[in-house]
Motif scaffolding. Sequence first.
Motif, PDB file in Angstrom:
ATOM      1  N   GLN A 225       0.840  -1.189   0.000  1.00 55.64           N
ATOM      2  CA  GLN A 225       0.000   0.000   0.000  1.00 55.64           C
ATOM      3  C   GLN A 225       0.882   1.249   0.000  1.00 55.64           C
ATOM      4  OE1 GLN A 225      -3.254   0.009   2.946  1.00 55.64           O
ATOM      5  NE2 GLN A 225      -2.469  -1.967   3.644  1.00 55.64           N
ATOM      6  N   ASP A 226       0.355   2.314  -0.561  1.00 52.12           N
ATOM      7  CA  ASP A 226       1.005   3.609  -0.414  1.00 52.12           C
ATOM      8  C   ASP A 226       0.440   4.241   0.850  1.00 52.12           C
ATOM      9  OD1 ASP A 226       2.074   6.097  -0.501  1.00 52.12           O
ATOM     10  OD2 ASP A 226       1.404   6.592  -2.520  1.00 52.12           O
ATOM     11  N   LEU A 227       1.141   4.043   1.964  1.00 52.35           N
ATOM     12  CA  LEU A 227       0.629   4.482   3.253  1.00 52.35           C
ATOM     13  C   LEU A 227       0.621   5.999   3.401  1.00 52.35           C
ATOM     14  CD1 LEU A 227       2.398   1.856   5.546  1.00 52.35           C
ATOM     15  CD2 LEU A 227       0.098   1.774   4.589  1.00 52.35           C
ATOM     16  N   THR A 228       1.323   6.694   2.538  1.00 49.96           N
ATOM     17  CA  THR A 228       1.415   8.150   2.667  1.00 49.96           C
ATOM     18  C   THR A 228       0.171   8.856   2.149  1.00 49.96           C
ATOM     19  OG1 THR A 228       2.487   8.409   0.509  1.00 49.96           O
ATOM     20  CG2 THR A 228       3.918   8.013   2.412  1.00 49.96           C
ATOM     21  N   LYS A 229      -0.686   8.125   1.444  1.00 48.46           N
ATOM     22  CA  LYS A 229      -1.891   8.748   0.889  1.00 48.46           C
ATOM     23  C   LYS A 229      -3.004   8.786   1.935  1.00 48.46           C
ATOM     24  CE  LYS A 229      -1.343   7.640  -4.033  1.00 48.46           C
ATOM     25  NZ  LYS A 229      -1.938   6.931  -5.194  1.00 48.46           N
ATOM     26  N   GLY A 230      -3.796   9.832   1.889  1.00 48.68           N
ATOM     27  CA  GLY A 230      -5.042   9.843   2.667  1.00 48.68           C
ATOM     28  C   GLY A 230      -4.998  10.684   3.914  1.00 48.68           C
ATOM     29  N   ALA A 231      -4.156  10.337   4.880  1.00 48.62           N
ATOM     30  CA  ALA A 231      -4.212  11.021   6.165  1.00 48.62           C
ATOM     31  C   ALA A 231      -2.836  11.041   6.814  1.00 48.62           C
ATOM     32  CB  ALA A 231      -5.213  10.333   7.087  1.00 48.62           C
ATOM     33  N   VAL A 232      -2.638  12.031   7.694  1.00 52.51           N
ATOM     34  CA  VAL A 232      -1.379  12.113   8.427  1.00 52.51           C
ATOM     35  C   VAL A 232      -1.260  10.942   9.388  1.00 52.51           C
ATOM     36  CG1 VAL A 232      -0.054  13.479  10.083  1.00 52.51           C
ATOM     37  CG2 VAL A 232      -1.227  14.618   8.204  1.00 52.51           C
ATOM     38  N   THR A 233      -2.349  10.645  10.060  1.00 50.61           N
ATOM     39  CA  THR A 233      -2.388   9.502  10.991  1.00 50.61           C
ATOM     40  C   THR A 233      -3.613   8.665  10.647  1.00 50.61           C
ATOM     41  OG1 THR A 233      -1.329  10.776  12.747  1.00 50.61           O
ATOM     42  CG2 THR A 233      -2.509   8.784  13.395  1.00 50.61           C
ATOM     43  N   LYS A 234      -3.418   7.392  10.436  1.00 49.62           N
ATOM     44  CA  LYS A 234      -4.560   6.558  10.079  1.00 49.62           C
ATOM     45  C   LYS A 234      -4.362   5.131  10.541  1.00 49.62           C
ATOM     46  CE  LYS A 234      -2.844   5.734   5.350  1.00 49.62           C
ATOM     47  NZ  LYS A 234      -3.161   5.903   3.919  1.00 49.62           N
ATOM     48  N   VAL A 235      -5.459   4.408  10.583  1.00 50.81           N
ATOM     49  CA  VAL A 235      -5.449   3.000  10.984  1.00 50.81           C
ATOM     50  C   VAL A 235      -5.272   2.126   9.748  1.00 50.81           C
ATOM     51  CG1 VAL A 235      -6.829   1.116  11.942  1.00 50.81           C
ATOM     52  CG2 VAL A 235      -6.864   3.369  13.022  1.00 50.81           C
ATOM     53  N   ILE A 236      -4.326   1.232   9.817  1.00 49.48           N
ATOM     54  CA  ILE A 236      -4.136   0.229   8.767  1.00 49.48           C
ATOM     55  C   ILE A 236      -4.922  -1.009   9.191  1.00 49.48           C
ATOM     56  CG2 ILE A 236      -2.484  -1.102   7.435  1.00 49.48           C
ATOM     57  CD1 ILE A 236      -2.211   1.954   7.192  1.00 49.48           C
ATOM     58  N   PRO A 237      -5.955  -1.395   8.441  1.00 48.09           N
ATOM     59  CA  PRO A 237      -6.796  -2.527   8.867  1.00 48.09           C
ATOM     60  C   PRO A 237      -6.006  -3.833   8.972  1.00 48.09           C
ATOM     61  CG  PRO A 237      -7.839  -1.279   7.106  1.00 48.09           C
ATOM     62  CD  PRO A 237      -6.427  -0.788   7.193  1.00 48.09           C
ATOM     63  N   ALA A 238      -6.532  -4.730   9.773  1.00 41.22           N
ATOM     64  CA  ALA A 238      -5.916  -6.052   9.921  1.00 41.22           C
ATOM     65  C   ALA A 238      -5.967  -6.805   8.595  1.00 41.22           C
ATOM     66  CB  ALA A 238      -6.651  -6.848  10.991  1.00 41.22           C
ATOM     67  N   GLN A 239      -4.985  -7.642   8.383  1.00 37.05           N
ATOM     68  CA  GLN A 239      -4.958  -8.502   7.209  1.00 37.05           C
ATOM     69  C   GLN A 239      -4.976  -9.953   7.665  1.00 37.05           C
ATOM     70  OE1 GLN A 239      -1.698  -7.585   4.593  1.00 37.05           O
ATOM     71  NE2 GLN A 239      -2.179  -5.413   4.494  1.00 37.05           N
ATOM     72  N   PRO A 240      -5.946 -10.730   7.227  1.00 30.94           N
ATOM     73  CA  PRO A 240      -6.008 -12.132   7.651  1.00 30.94           C
ATOM     74  C   PRO A 240      -4.866 -12.946   7.055  1.00 30.94           C
ATOM     75  CG  PRO A 240      -7.608 -11.715   5.924  1.00 30.94           C
ATOM     76  CD  PRO A 240      -7.021 -10.383   6.281  1.00 30.94           C
ATOM     77  N   ALA A 241      -4.532 -14.021   7.710  1.00 26.67           N
ATOM     78  CA  ALA A 241      -3.514 -14.928   7.179  1.00 26.67           C
ATOM     79  C   ALA A 241      -4.012 -15.542   5.875  1.00 26.67           C
ATOM     80  CB  ALA A 241      -3.211 -16.023   8.196  1.00 26.67           C
ATOM     81  N   LEU A 242      -3.089 -15.772   4.957  1.00 26.52           N
ATOM     82  CA  LEU A 242      -3.413 -16.420   3.686  1.00 26.52           C
ATOM     83  C   LEU A 242      -2.858 -17.836   3.729  1.00 26.52           C
ATOM     84  CD1 LEU A 242      -2.499 -13.487   1.248  1.00 26.52           C
ATOM     85  CD2 LEU A 242      -4.740 -14.072   2.200  1.00 26.52           C
ATOM     86  N   ARG A 243      -3.733 -18.796   3.920  1.00 24.02           N
ATOM     87  CA  ARG A 243      -3.300 -20.166   4.133  1.00 24.02           C
ATOM     88  C   ARG A 243      -2.952 -20.865   2.814  1.00 24.02           C
ATOM     89  NH1 ARG A 243      -3.149 -22.503   8.591  1.00 24.02           N
ATOM     90  NH2 ARG A 243      -3.165 -24.538   7.576  1.00 24.02           N
ATOM     91  N   TYR A 244      -1.898 -21.632   2.890  1.00 18.89           N
ATOM     92  CA  TYR A 244      -1.540 -22.507   1.779  1.00 18.89           C
ATOM     93  C   TYR A 244      -2.346 -23.792   1.922  1.00 18.89           C
ATOM     94  CZ  TYR A 244       1.247 -25.710  -1.100  1.00 18.89           C
ATOM     95  OH  TYR A 244       1.661 -26.623  -2.030  1.00 18.89           O
ATOM     96  N   GLU A 245      -2.974 -24.214   0.853  1.00 22.40           N
ATOM     97  CA  GLU A 245      -3.777 -25.430   0.871  1.00 22.40           C
ATOM     98  C   GLU A 245      -3.099 -26.503   0.019  1.00 22.40           C
ATOM     99  OE1 GLU A 245      -6.251 -25.961   2.745  1.00 22.40           O
ATOM    100  OE2 GLU A 245      -6.666 -23.910   3.442  1.00 22.40           O
ATOM    101  N   PRO A 246      -2.514 -27.515   0.652  1.00 21.14           N
ATOM    102  CA  PRO A 246      -1.850 -28.568  -0.130  1.00 21.14           C
ATOM    103  C   PRO A 246      -2.866 -29.445  -0.843  1.00 21.14           C
ATOM    104  CG  PRO A 246      -1.883 -29.156   2.192  1.00 21.14           C
ATOM    105  CD  PRO A 246      -2.428 -27.757   2.102  1.00 21.14           C
ATOM    106  N   THR A 247      -2.434 -30.072  -1.923  1.00 15.00           N
ATOM    107  CA  THR A 247      -3.298 -31.049  -2.587  1.00 15.00           C
ATOM    108  C   THR A 247      -3.344 -32.324  -1.737  1.00 15.00           C
ATOM    109  OG1 THR A 247      -1.497 -32.085  -3.846  1.00 15.00           O
ATOM    110  CG2 THR A 247      -2.569 -30.144  -4.821  1.00 15.00           C
ATOM    111  N   ALA A 248      -4.296 -33.195  -2.050  1.00 14.60           N
ATOM    112  CA  ALA A 248      -4.439 -34.434  -1.274  1.00 14.60           C
ATOM    113  C   ALA A 248      -3.182 -35.303  -1.372  1.00 14.60           C
ATOM    114  CB  ALA A 248      -5.656 -35.210  -1.763  1.00 14.60           C
TER     115      ALA A 248
END
Length: 311
Positions: A225-248
Amino acid sequence: MNKIIAIASLAVLVSVAATGCGAKSAPSDSLSIADPSDPYSAYLADELLTINSASRELDYRCYADNGYPEYLEVLPAQKANQFRSSASTPDLKTTFRSFSESPWFSSEEDARSKGYGHTVPGLDAQVFSMDSALAKVAADCRESTLKKTSGNEDVVSAYVQVGNSLAEALAVIPNQAKEPGTKKVFECMDKGQYPVDPNGPNKPVGWGVDFGVPLGTEPRMPGAQDLTKGAVTKVIPAQPALRYEPTAKESESAAAMYRCSVETGARDDWVKIINAAKNAALAKHEATLIELNPKIKDLAKSAALTLQANS
């Protein structure tokens, strides 16, 4: 998750890590070890996390009281995770565990669920600020927090440094000890239903061989993300884990790898090397831990009471 705050050069042989450069091969009975199966349970990582997370919460509340309410917005998530996403709250227990984990999975269930891929860890909600005035607020809040707590940062800092040294003793081992054990494991897999091919085209990242099974798709890292855009101070939302799903089939192959690590003795050899390194490192820092552990216990109790009184 934090690995090591400030880690020294890792160009050390396993034999050095295991013998502690002439130190005793194991700590004496004077050092209390909570879990006999894990020498590093002598290090009070949970208490250290309690101290640092209580201090961070007081800081966040102070920031909010002084014009930065965004810190209250992220406080619940950060508090729930004991501020592990902050460099100032090192989670050394997780660090020790990550360096100690067998390269060939911790169990058959672990192997089946992970396969040969990598999960992208999630991120807690956090505050990003380019407000220059925040530096003064942060300094004042730090001073305020230290007045509320014992203010004994020297003890905490010294304890973190011991934890970093203990982590360093383990950090060299994966690169030094994984290869001979993996050779045994691959030879075992070759004799079974899941042979490996060093020249095959379908090599998972980090393994360098083709396991002869279809692989899952590695999750993509989120775009920066370009964190400098938008506001001087802002909240960066949580990002969920991206799970790897192995094949059977990949899961079955990984389970075979775990079984081979047990059958060939590679897993037992790994545990012996890890525990030898842990015992040597503890022996090296025994006197410091005997001195600091009671102080850390007291500081953890004090931090919890202080937080309760100021929440």
